[in-house]
Design a protein around this motif. Structure first.
Motif, PDB file in Angstrom:
ATOM      1  N   SER A  37       2.830   5.984   9.724  1.00 16.04           N
ATOM      2  CA  SER A  37       4.064   5.431   9.194  1.00 16.04           C
ATOM      3  C   SER A  37       5.169   6.478   9.189  1.00 16.04           C
ATOM      4  N   ASN A 225      -7.110   3.337   0.642  1.00 17.74           N
ATOM      5  CA  ASN A 225      -6.034   2.993  -0.289  1.00 17.74           C
ATOM      6  C   ASN A 225      -6.541   2.670  -1.690  1.00 17.74           C
ATOM      7  N   ASP A 242      -0.361   1.942  -1.666  1.00 18.26           N
ATOM      8  CA  ASP A 242       0.089   1.465  -0.352  1.00 18.26           C
ATOM      9  C   ASP A 242       0.099  -0.060  -0.248  1.00 18.26           C
TER      10      ASP A 242
END
Length: 375
Positions: A37, A225, A242
């Motif tokens: 990302s 996550n 996230d």
């Protein structure tokens, strides 16, 4: 050491100015490892206190995660983080508390959950409350049960989240056709035939994803996550991070994300036990409908992941994800013969077993026409 560019210097100033406004200007700042990302994180430390700085500049290229736009490249924004955090707090999830934010500049100061993800706990063989791997996955599924009970109790009303339909999934899968298939089918006529058959397959399969209803989804729910977070009572909470791309979508979406993660092979036995544990909490959900929806949703997720791998390789030069490609295909086919035979037939017809491995990028790019690729 390379000199910072004017844009980097400007961003460094914006970050420091934000930290001054939050009272963290004297903190020690350490960048955390980047992922796929454009969003970056920095750990802040002062005396015995820590926090995380999320840096997602509006100038960054962000890919529409929801399949809303034909052109998926969008301006980056931290607005989804600011919206979903209080929503998941109301649902009963332990998520990082927001301490300060500057939406215009794309900066958010959040609670630091530490470094012990479920992934690290699994790798270390860590025990928690006398349990091991099964216990960690059990706690992860328990969190989905908490969220889905919140949804069934009216929690989705006025949530402000994007509500998926088959068209959203179809747009998400465009990258599989545009960015991945050219890497494994270099003949244009064969690829066109495969794509036409794939589109017909989606016409039939995508509506099946909703056979078990819909809930709020995290959308990237997996052990990387999920975190062990000290709760002050001598134990650990299941912390969840996230989640900014949350939406309303098919009931099995997050469970399939957790149990069919290409990076972690948990095996069908544990997968089936976790599915049964989940279903026992929702006696009104038809098991057959759920299983069909589960396999169909897993298909969507893994085809989308293959498209993302292709995009990262071609556009960003990141080929390290190719190691997971054979497992993607294994997960796409798991249960397809019994629940989605048309899917199994499409794979057998158009993607023979030798093609379900890491592609030879140099060879295939040399024979593939230049195209605009979107993840």
């Amino acid at each position: 050491m390379s000199r910072a560019t004017p844009d980097q210097e400007r961003r460094n100033f914006e970050r420091q100015d934000f930290l001054v406004s939050c009272g963290w200007q004297n903190a020690q700042v350490s960048p955390l490892v980047d992922d796929a990302s454009a969003r970056k994180y920095f750990r802040l430390e002062r005396r015995h206190d820590t926090a995380l700085l999320m840096d997602f500049p509006p100038s960054a290229i962000h890919v529409d995660p929801h399949g809303i736009y034909d052109d998926p490249e969008r301006p980056a924004s931290v607005a989804p983080v600011l919206h979903t955090t209080p929503l998941f707090e109301r649902a009963g999830w332990r998520v990082p508390h927001i301490q300060a934010s500057d939406e215009k500049r794309g900066l958010v100061l959040i609670e630091d959950f530490g470094d012990i993800t479920f992934t690290r706990a699994l790798q270390a063989g860590a025990m928690m409350d006398g349990t091991g791997k099964d216990g960690l996955y059990l706690r992860a599924v328990e969190q989905l049960i908490i969220l889905h009970r919140f949804c069934d109790g009216g929690g989705m009303q006025d949530s402000g989240l994007v509500q998926y339909g088959p068209d959203n999934f179809r747009k998400m899968l465009a990258s599989f056709k545009n960015d991945y298939l050219p890497l494994i089918i270099d003949d244009e006529a064969r690829r066109a035939d495969a794509i036409a058959a794939f589109d017909r397959l989606l016409d039939d399969v995508l509506p099946m994803c909703w056979q078990a209803g819909e809930v709020i989804i995290h959308r990237d729910y997996h052990v990387d996550n999920l975190m062990l977070v000290e709760n002050g009572d001598g134990g650990d909470d299941c912390g969840i991070i996230d989640f900014q791309d949350a939406a309303i979508a098919t009931r099995p979406y997050d469970l399939a994300s957790l149990m069919r993660d290409v990076r972690h092979d948990i095996g069908p036995d544990l997968e089936n036990r976790m599915k049964q544990f989940y279903l026992a909490a929702f006696p009104n959900v038809d098991h057959s409908d759920f299983e069909t929806s589960y396999v169909a949703t897993s298909m969507v997720r893994n085809f989308r992941i293959l498209g993302r791998f292709g995009w990262l390789a071609v556009k960003a030069g990141k080929t390290r994800y190719f190691d997971y490609i054979p497992r993607c295909w294994d997960l796409i086919l798991r249960g397809a013969g019994d629940h989605l035979p048309a899917l199994a037939d499409w794979v057998q017809t158009h993607i023979p077993e030798p093609a379900r491995k890491a592609p030879d990028l140099a060879t295939n790019l040399a024979t593939t026409p230049t195209r605009k690729a979107h993840p």
